[in-house]
Design an enzyme around this catalytic site. Structure first.
Site, PDB file in Angstrom:
ATOM      1  N   LYS A   1       0.538   3.469  -2.964  1.00 34.35           N
ATOM      2  CA  LYS A   1      -0.667   4.255  -3.260  1.00 34.35           C
ATOM      3  C   LYS A   1      -0.419   5.761  -3.364  1.00 34.35           C
ATOM      4  O   LYS A   1      -0.894   6.396  -4.311  1.00 34.35           O
ATOM      5  CB  LYS A   1      -1.758   3.945  -2.220  1.00 34.35           C
ATOM      6  CG  LYS A   1      -2.315   2.521  -2.366  1.00 34.35           C
ATOM      7  CD  LYS A   1      -3.168   2.115  -1.169  1.00 34.35           C
ATOM      8  CE  LYS A   1      -3.701   0.681  -1.359  1.00 34.35           C
ATOM      9  NZ  LYS A   1      -4.340   0.173  -0.138  1.00 34.35           N
TER      10      LYS A   1
ATOM     11  N   TYR B   1      -5.202   4.133   7.328  1.00 34.83           N
ATOM     12  CA  TYR B   1      -6.499   3.434   7.331  1.00 34.83           C
ATOM     13  C   TYR B   1      -7.374   3.904   8.497  1.00 34.83           C
ATOM     14  O   TYR B   1      -7.470   5.086   8.785  1.00 34.83           O
ATOM     15  CB  TYR B   1      -6.309   1.911   7.378  1.00 34.83           C
ATOM     16  CG  TYR B   1      -5.205   1.420   6.503  1.00 34.83           C
ATOM     17  CD1 TYR B   1      -5.276   1.617   5.120  1.00 34.83           C
ATOM     18  CD2 TYR B   1      -4.092   0.801   7.025  1.00 34.83           C
ATOM     19  CE1 TYR B   1      -4.258   1.160   4.300  1.00 34.83           C
ATOM     20  CE2 TYR B   1      -3.076   0.344   6.206  1.00 34.83           C
ATOM     21  CZ  TYR B   1      -3.164   0.541   4.848  1.00 34.83           C
ATOM     22  OH  TYR B   1      -2.166   0.101   4.057  1.00 34.83           O
TER      23      TYR B   1
ATOM     24  N   VAL C   1       1.044  -3.651   3.947  1.00 36.98           N
ATOM     25  CA  VAL C   1       0.970  -4.939   4.652  1.00 36.98           C
ATOM     26  C   VAL C   1       2.258  -5.752   4.533  1.00 36.98           C
ATOM     27  O   VAL C   1       2.426  -6.754   5.223  1.00 36.98           O
ATOM     28  CB  VAL C   1      -0.222  -5.818   4.193  1.00 36.98           C
ATOM     29  CG1 VAL C   1      -1.537  -5.199   4.622  1.00 36.98           C
ATOM     30  CG2 VAL C   1      -0.180  -6.064   2.699  1.00 36.98           C
TER      31      VAL C   1
ATOM     32  N   SER D   1       0.804  -1.234   0.000  1.00 36.72           N
ATOM     33  CA  SER D   1       0.000   0.000   0.000  1.00 36.72           C
ATOM     34  C   SER D   1       0.834   1.279   0.000  1.00 36.72           C
ATOM     35  O   SER D   1       0.293   2.351  -0.252  1.00 36.72           O
ATOM     36  CB  SER D   1      -0.917   0.030   1.209  1.00 36.72           C
ATOM     37  OG  SER D   1      -2.070  -0.723   0.923  1.00 36.72           O
TER      38      SER D   1
ATOM     39  N   TYR E   1      -2.243  -3.250 -10.744  1.00 35.19           N
ATOM     40  CA  TYR E   1      -2.299  -2.961  -9.303  1.00 35.19           C
ATOM     41  C   TYR E   1      -1.503  -3.997  -8.496  1.00 35.19           C
ATOM     42  O   TYR E   1      -0.708  -3.643  -7.622  1.00 35.19           O
ATOM     43  CB  TYR E   1      -3.760  -2.898  -8.840  1.00 35.19           C
ATOM     44  CG  TYR E   1      -3.884  -2.762  -7.345  1.00 35.19           C
ATOM     45  CD1 TYR E   1      -3.584  -1.548  -6.712  1.00 35.19           C
ATOM     46  CD2 TYR E   1      -4.265  -3.845  -6.550  1.00 35.19           C
ATOM     47  CE1 TYR E   1      -3.672  -1.433  -5.325  1.00 35.19           C
ATOM     48  CE2 TYR E   1      -4.349  -3.735  -5.170  1.00 35.19           C
ATOM     49  CZ  TYR E   1      -4.053  -2.533  -4.562  1.00 35.19           C
ATOM     50  OH  TYR E   1      -4.126  -2.416  -3.205  1.00 35.19           O
TER      51      TYR E   1
HETATM   52  N1  GLN Z   1      -1.675  -5.478  -2.153  1.00 35.91           N
HETATM   53  C1  GLN Z   1      -2.339  -5.283  -0.900  1.00 35.91           C
HETATM   54  C2  GLN Z   1      -3.850  -5.394  -1.061  1.00 35.91           C
HETATM   55  O1  GLN Z   1      -4.396  -4.822  -1.942  1.00 35.91           O
HETATM   56  C3  GLN Z   1      -1.980  -3.942  -0.335  1.00 35.91           C
HETATM   57  C4  GLN Z   1      -2.718  -3.661   0.942  1.00 35.91           C
HETATM   58  C5  GLN Z   1      -1.903  -2.953   1.956  1.00 35.91           C
HETATM   59  O2  GLN Z   1      -0.712  -2.871   1.897  1.00 35.91           O
HETATM   60  N2  GLN Z   1      -2.574  -2.473   2.981  1.00 35.91           N
HETATM   61  O3  GLN Z   1      -4.495  -6.079  -0.298  1.00 35.91           O
END
Ligand code: GLN
Length: 615
Positions: free
Chosen positions: A80, A253, A271, A77, A201
């Site tokens: 992003k 988040y 994550v 993430s 993605y």
């Molecule tokens: N690739 C992960 C997902 O879309 C990224 C999520 C994250 O890092 N919070 O679930």
């Protein structure tokens, strides 16, 4: 390898305080073993939970790193914000904003909920990030991933690899993201290319970074989009500031509110175990430790950010600034004339009008408050005819500062005050931003050197008050300041020892290091005395001597160059010494004149030092 003395070696091995702090964090938080490694993407569960790396990048491009700061892990993430910035720059803000909101959702990152317009809440949750990637696909087609991959590399300052295993693992298991993507498609947020968008993605999430990389990427965000290590402007300041805004409100988040309240540094987690934190105008932090808390944020990473923020009091809303620090010195021209050695008549005119020229030396950032303070300070004294703003220590100008500068200059124009700017290199960022605002103004002049600016203003004062500066006028020995008080006979004797020399503009008349074996009396034109590194010590016009230090030293300590075609009387030093012996009274007079001229110069030099130390 170059060998170093033991002392130098010890010094280079010394531990800068920030590095020590990062090491202390590493030691203290290694003991923290709570949390779980993400396993909903099966390949991520293979991460070593013991890995712990921290890196901090400063905006002058220094990178501190401790622990496993070079261990690669997937960006997830943390991609992003960068893809959002890219979308803003590639598609324009209005296109991006029409598809994706900027409100915090309060939901976990993988929530399948859209806002009341059926758009993603923001680009920091999966729905918004997939929509962003969809926008890049819309504009770049098959080249979308390459575009994103290159952009991430420019933020990191190096080409980044992709973890094919993690990519494949998520693409096989990522049904929740698939569900989100179809939801976006039915709401026309992304086009009919769900599989392709998801592929990009998943790949973008599988890009490999290290704690060091994300520190540099974060520092690029903190530095208005300029990578502090490579110097590249990666994205526009507009895109960066909007990206930091959504990181502030939604980067962590459903922990985002708590995060910005407690830690106060825009951040983004992934994550894979990474957290990046970007404190605008200060630093970028990257940490890696794979165990996550219930929000999906790295447990140790959060501890590092908390410690950094509280130990150094870095909460971004806990700031103040004293605009008065922007003025390093202000004074009238009488305190600090130019290095141009003036003839007595010019000197008198300038002295009579020293209050008419006000010089303000500024430092740091020309912000709204700094410029406002300076203009009030200026208004509090009698109105001058000229104001010189020396900006060579100004490091940046905010848009608000530049706009206020323009408004202040326009006001000065209505009062017939001429504004002179010095210290700004043409074609620099500062120049462009000032020019953008002041191009229309007719009362603004600029010179790179403060001394040249002062000299120009002095000339204006001399012209305005009836003095004339005629560079082509020829002076004879009886007008030489060094020879003041000599009798006609003495002057005639000296003249017989002189040879008249002519020089082209630019000619080097005296060179540093050569034997000092003659004296010169400038007859016409102008010359300047400079140090070999280009620092101008003085500008001389007809009636002044140079090379006169030969009376005191045996090698030349400065260069003398002709500013324009010039003529001078040259006397060999040996002849001059014989002349002094034959005419002891004249010799004594000359040495006294020399002492007086040197004393005058010393007074000016001391005053200049005094201005800066007395503030
Ligand atoms: N690739 C992960 C997902 O879309 C990224 C999520 C994250 O890092 N919070 O679930």
């Amino acid at each position: 390898m170059t060998s170093q003395s033991p002392a130098a070696d010890a010094w280079t091995r010394s531990n800068p305080p920030l590095l020590r702090f990062l090491n202390a964090c590493l030691n203290e938080f290694s003991a923290e073993t709570s949390g779980t490694v993400a396993d909903y993407i099966p390949e991520l569960s293979k991460a070593d939970p013991a890995h712990f790396g921290i890196s901090l990048a400063t905006l002058d491009g220094h990178v501190y790193e401790v622990g496993d700061s070079r261990v690669p892990f997937t960006i997830q993430s943390m991609s992003k914000p960068f893809v959002f910035a890219l979308a803003l720059d590639v598609l324009g803000a209005s296109r991006v904003e029409s598809a994706i909101g900027v409100e915090p959702s309060g939901d976990p990152f993988n929530s399948i909920r859209l806002n009341s317009d059926n758009h993603p809440f923001n680009p920091m949750v999966n729905a918004g990030a997939i929509a962003c990637t969809g926008l890049i696909c819309e504009s770049k087609g098959d080249a979308a991933f390459e575009e994103i991959h290159k952009a991430l590399g420019r933020f990191a300052g190096r080409e980044l690899d992709v973890d094919e295993a993690v990519y494949a693992s998520e693409s096989q298991t990522g049904d929740r993201n698939r569900a989100i993507a179809y939801l976006l498609k039915t709401n026309a947020v992304i086009a009919d290319n769900v599989a392709a968008v998801l592929d990009v993605y998943f790949r973008q999430c599988a890009v490999l970074v290290s704690a060091r990389d994300i520190a540099v990427m974060a520092a690029t965000l903190a530095n208005r989009g300029i990578n502090p290590v490579t110097g590249e402007q990666v994205m526009t300041p507009y895109a960066i500031s909007r990206t930091l805004s959504v990181m502030t409100s939604s980067g962590m988040y459903d922990y985002a509110g708590e995060w910005i309240y407690r830690i106060g540094i825009p951040a983004k987690s992934g994550v894979g175990g990474g957290i990046l934190a970007a404190l605008p105008a200060r630093l970028g932090l990257g940490s890696y430790s794979p165990k996550l808390d219930k929000h999906g944020n790295s447990v140790r990473g959060i501890k590092v950010c908390e410690a950094l923020s509280s130990h150094y009091d870095l909460h971004m809303l806990n700031r103040s600034d004293d605009a008065r620090n922007a003025v390093i010195a202000d004074y009238d021209i009488g305190k600090s004339p130019s290095r141009r050695v003036r003839r007595p008549q010019e000197r008198e005119i300038i002295a009579a009008h020293d209050q008419d020229v006000w010089i303000i030396e500024l430092v740091g950032t020309l912000s709204l408050s700094a410029v406002d303070y300076v203009s009030r300070r200026l208004a509090a004294r009698p109105r001058p005819q000229f104001v010189i703003f020396d900006l060579h220590r100004v490091t940046s100008t905010t848009r608000a500062g530049a706009r206020l500068v323009a408004e202040a200059f326009a006001e000065l124009a209505t009062l017939n005050v001429t504004v002179v700017i010095s210290g700004v290199k043409r074609a620099s960022r500062e120049w462009d931003s000032l020019r953008e605002w002041t191009a229309e103004l007719r009362n603004v002049r600029d010179f790179y050197l403060l001394d040249t600016a002062i000299e120009w203003v002095e000339d204006q004062i001399v012209y305005r008050y009836g003095g004339s500066i005629d560079f082509h006028e020829t002076t004879e020995l009886d007008e030489q300041l060094l020879l003041a008080g000599l009798s006609e006979e003495e002057l005639a004797d000296l003249a017989s020892l002189c040879t008249i020399r002519s020089y082209q503009a630019g000619a080097k008349i005296v060179a540093t290091g050569n034997p000092a074996d003659s004296l010169f009396f400038l007859r016409s034109g102008a010359v300047h005395v400079t140090l070999p590194d280009g620092v101008r010590l003085a500008t001389l016009t007809a009636g002044m001597a140079f090379g006169e230090m030969a009376l005191l030293e045996s090698t030349r300590s400065a260069d003398v160059l002709a500013d324009m075609s010039a003529t001078a009387y040259e006397v060999p030093l040996g002849d001059f010494e014989r002349f002094r012996k034959q005419h002891p009274r004249a010799g004594e007079r000359i040495m006294r004149n020399l002492a007086q001229l040197l004393a005058d110069r010393l007074i000016v030099a001391n005053a200049k030092v005094d201005i800066l130390t007395s503030m």
